[in-house]
Design a protein around this motif. Structure first.
Motif, PDB file in Angstrom:
ATOM      1  N   GLY A   1      39.141  43.322  92.172  1.00  0.00           N
ATOM      2  CA  GLY A   1      38.754  43.338  90.757  1.00  0.00           C
ATOM      3  C   GLY A   1      39.714  42.517  89.906  1.00  0.00           C
ATOM      4  N   PHE A   2      40.974  42.456  90.320  1.00  0.00           N
ATOM      5  CA  PHE A   2      41.974  41.721  89.545  1.00  0.00           C
ATOM      6  C   PHE A   2      41.866  40.210  89.730  1.00  0.00           C
ATOM      7  CE2 PHE A   2      43.574  45.964  89.403  1.00  0.00           C
ATOM      8  CZ  PHE A   2      44.230  46.054  88.184  1.00  0.00           C
ATOM      9  N   GLN A   3      41.036  39.761  90.652  1.00  0.00           N
ATOM     10  CA  GLN A   3      40.861  38.305  90.793  1.00  0.00           C
ATOM     11  C   GLN A   3      40.048  37.725  89.636  1.00  0.00           C
ATOM     12  OE1 GLN A   3      39.476  37.224  94.781  1.00  0.00           O
ATOM     13  NE2 GLN A   3      41.620  36.995  95.366  1.00  0.00           N
ATOM     14  N   ARG A   4      39.433  38.597  88.849  1.00  0.00           N
ATOM     15  CA  ARG A   4      38.673  38.123  87.692  1.00  0.00           C
ATOM     16  C   ARG A   4      39.496  38.220  86.416  1.00  0.00           C
ATOM     17  NH1 ARG A   4      36.613  39.876  91.675  1.00  0.00           N
ATOM     18  NH2 ARG A   4      34.710  39.009  92.563  1.00  0.00           N
ATOM     19  N   GLY A   5      40.817  38.317  86.543  1.00  0.00           N
ATOM     20  CA  GLY A   5      41.704  38.427  85.379  1.00  0.00           C
ATOM     21  C   GLY A   5      42.284  39.819  85.314  1.00  0.00           C
ATOM     22  N   PHE A   6      43.505  39.913  84.813  1.00  0.00           N
ATOM     23  CA  PHE A   6      44.207  41.191  84.845  1.00  0.00           C
ATOM     24  C   PHE A   6      43.499  42.228  83.975  1.00  0.00           C
ATOM     25  CE2 PHE A   6      47.402  44.328  84.005  1.00  0.00           C
ATOM     26  CZ  PHE A   6      47.999  44.476  85.245  1.00  0.00           C
ATOM     27  N   LEU A   7      43.043  41.800  82.785  1.00  0.00           N
ATOM     28  CA  LEU A   7      42.445  42.766  81.869  1.00  0.00           C
ATOM     29  C   LEU A   7      41.159  43.339  82.453  1.00  0.00           C
ATOM     30  CD1 LEU A   7      43.239  43.886  79.154  1.00  0.00           C
ATOM     31  CD2 LEU A   7      41.668  42.256  78.088  1.00  0.00           C
ATOM     32  N   ARG A   8      40.311  42.437  82.972  1.00  0.00           N
ATOM     33  CA  ARG A   8      39.040  42.912  83.564  1.00  0.00           C
ATOM     34  C   ARG A   8      39.311  43.838  84.738  1.00  0.00           C
ATOM     35  NH1 ARG A   8      34.702  38.186  84.367  1.00  0.00           N
ATOM     36  NH2 ARG A   8      33.560  39.890  85.348  1.00  0.00           N
ATOM     37  N   GLY A   9      40.318  43.455  85.547  1.00  0.00           N
ATOM     38  CA  GLY A   9      40.661  44.281  86.705  1.00  0.00           C
ATOM     39  C   GLY A   9      41.140  45.642  86.282  1.00  0.00           C
TER      40      GLY A   9
END
Ligand code: SF4
Length: 541
Positions: free
Chosen positions: A393-401
């Motif tokens: 999930g964090f591969q889509r950006g830290f906040l989204r993850g």
């Protein structure tokens, strides 16, 4: 060439928590059934535990399943957790989250602070007491196959070859260890496991494994800090990482006024100039760390890769004549920053499967497929399933993850679907500006050579290089222009040096066996193979 052959019933490659838990539980099951079978555990370290390094705050669930009276038997707990907190760091600031504000994965009351080095030594003693043979100093170099193609054991590495590969006066060929069942529990990015996964197609249909690189140091704190930190478990997020980078630090208080410090960064940051060692050194200059460490002394240093991908990155762990357990497969929960208990539980599931297979006289693929069901009955399965989409999930950006992970946490892991993942090495970007290195003052922040000195790493110099670059021309012809030779940055021991005009030099004797190069190279042309001996000495780590 005459090779010695040793025949055993069960061979375990790797004396870590997974392999030793497997051996202990299987030995007990066989004893209970009145069956006599030989179990042999090999490890590449010259003494058990020398290559074992972890944070480590351990969920005792795994070892208590193996030994409900572990504490009474002297299981080496360094401290029980008495305080936990998460610090959100900015360059010169911090915000402390504790109590009800602390996200559940960072709550550690009830867990034990341990040294993995001590844990595996203790487990090896328990295994030997049950009649398991444990041989340190024997590295598996090749997988042996039977006539039908099934895995039939391993060949240990030859001793006494010179740099050119030719036998020296002290040459001794490796031994063929043949077994009905071979268990690969080599730890993170096992060199035989890597080959086995490729040869058997064990990762087909799975997400690629995602990796982190962890750097650990052990510190003696100044006198004035005596008694303040023991049992404290702090984690940090934020600085010095950018928002797009996944990772953070740990600070664990040990007895005798010592501190375990470490920093883990996910390898999917995309920056070919990223230097894991330098990032950890910079982190220690933050006021939170500086206040603790000034006047103290660096005792030990080490590094290791961490399989972070979770449930969807696990390969098939069984096949004809073999099982794969522990970190070698990827039994690690990145959300909880823990894997020792899962390694042990994979060992227990493996032992249950192996005992049934040996009793039936059948260690074929269909019989060993029972491993999946045996692991599903362990609590580790529910734990890994709940966090199955966490890391990718964090591969889509830290906040989204973070938002997705928080929502999934609230819903008990019920968010549907399987998030895909992209291999770490496929995410390198070109044309990024070089990262400045921190100032190494040799009080808080140390250069790589000084750090490696504190790992007590040694190797015989006159032996074939165990870091095999399969296409050295590619380093010069493409890598320099495309990525700036990332190996000179990512290796936490300074093994790879790039000299303009001269090319690559490899100081293999400094290698701390972290396996970063085998994973992080953008063209996947580096093979870490076992040296004839040596490596780090992770006493107390
Ligand atoms: Fe780690 Fe590879 Fe460097 Fe050895 S050479 S320390 S395995 S990155």
């Amino acid at each position: 060439m005459e090779r010695e052959t040793l025949e055993v019933d069960v061979l375990v490659v790797g004396a870590g928590p997974a392999g030793l838990a497997f051996a202990i539980d299987l030995a007990r099951r066989l004893q209970d059934a009145g069956e006599e079978k030989s179990i042999l555990v090999l490890d590449k370290a010259e003494e058990i535990g020398h290559h074992s390094l972890s944070g480590a705050v351990m969920d005792p669930r795994g070892v208590l399943a193996l030994f409900p009276d572990a504490r009474e038997r002297g299981f080496p707990v360094q401290a029980e957790v008495r305080e936990d907190a998460l610090f959100l760091l900015r360059e010169n600031g911090r915000r402390r989250l504790a109590g009800a504000l602390l996200p559940p994965p960072f709550r550690n009351h009830g867990n034990w602070i341990v040294s993995l080095n001590e844990v595996v030594k203790w487990l090896a003693g328990q295994a030997e007491a049950l009649g398991v043979e444990v041989y340190p100093g024997f590295a598996g170099a090749e997988i042996l196959r039977g006539e039908d193609g099934r895995v039939a054991g391993v060949r240990t590495v030859d001793q006494g070859r010179g740099r050119d590969g030719e036998p020296k006066a002290n040459f001794q060929p490796g031994m063929d260890v043949r077994a009905d069942l071979t268990v690969f529990a080599e730890g993170t990015r096992g060199s035989l496991t890597k080959r086995l996964i490729a040869e058997e197609g064990l990762a087909e249909g799975r997400n690629p494994q995602l990796w982190g690189v962890g750097i650990k140091e052990l510190w003696q704190l100044p006198e004035a800090a005596a008694g303040r930190m023991e049992g404290v478990v702090w984690h940090t997020a934020g600085w010095p990482l950018a928002r797009s980078e996944y990772g953070g630090g740990w600070i664990y208080g040990l007895p005798d006024n010592r501190l375990s410090l470490g920093f883990v960064v996910g390898m999917d940051h995309g920056d070919p100039g990223f230097d894991y060692h330098a990032t950890m050194q910079r982190w220690k200059t933050h006021p939170l760390l500086r206040e603790l460490l000034v006047g103290g002394k660096l005792l030990r240093y080490g590094a290791k890769t961490v399989p972070e991908g979770g449930w969807f990155s696990l390969p098939r762990c069984h096949g004809a004549g073999f099982l794969i357990l522990g970190d070698a497969a990827g039994f690690m929960n990145a959300q909880r920053l823990k894997g020792i208990h899962l390694a042990i539980e994979s060992g227990l599931a493996g032992a249950e499967t192996a005992a049934a297979a040996l009793a039936a006289g059948d260690t074929g693929a269909d019989r060993l497929a029972g491993f999946d069901e045996a692991f599903r009955r362990r609590p580790g399965h529910a734990e890994l399933w709940r966090s199955r989409n966490f890391r990718q999930g964090f591969q889509r950006g830290f906040l989204r993850g973070a938002v997705r992970a928080g929502l999934d946490q609230l819903l008990g892991g019920r968010l549907p679907g399987r998030l895909p993942a992209e291999s770490d090495h496929a995410r390198y970007r070109r044309g990024l500006p070089p990262r400045p290195k921190p100032a190494f003052d040799n009080e808080l922040a140390f250069d790589k050579l000084t750090s490696v000195f504190h790992s007590d790493t040694t190797h015989e110099e006159d032996q074939p290089c165990h870091l095999v670059v399969r296409d050295p021309d590619l380093c010069r012809e493409r890598c320099t222009a495309e990525y700036g030779n990332p190996c000179q940055h990512f290796c936490p021991a300074g093994v790879y040096e790039w000299h303009d005009g001269e090319g690559l030099s490899i100081n293999a004797s400094n290698c701390v066996h972290c396996k970063t190069c085998d994973i992080a190279d953008p063209y996947q042309i580096i093979d870490w193979v076992v040296p004839e001996g040596g490596g780090p000495v992770y006493t107390g780590m």
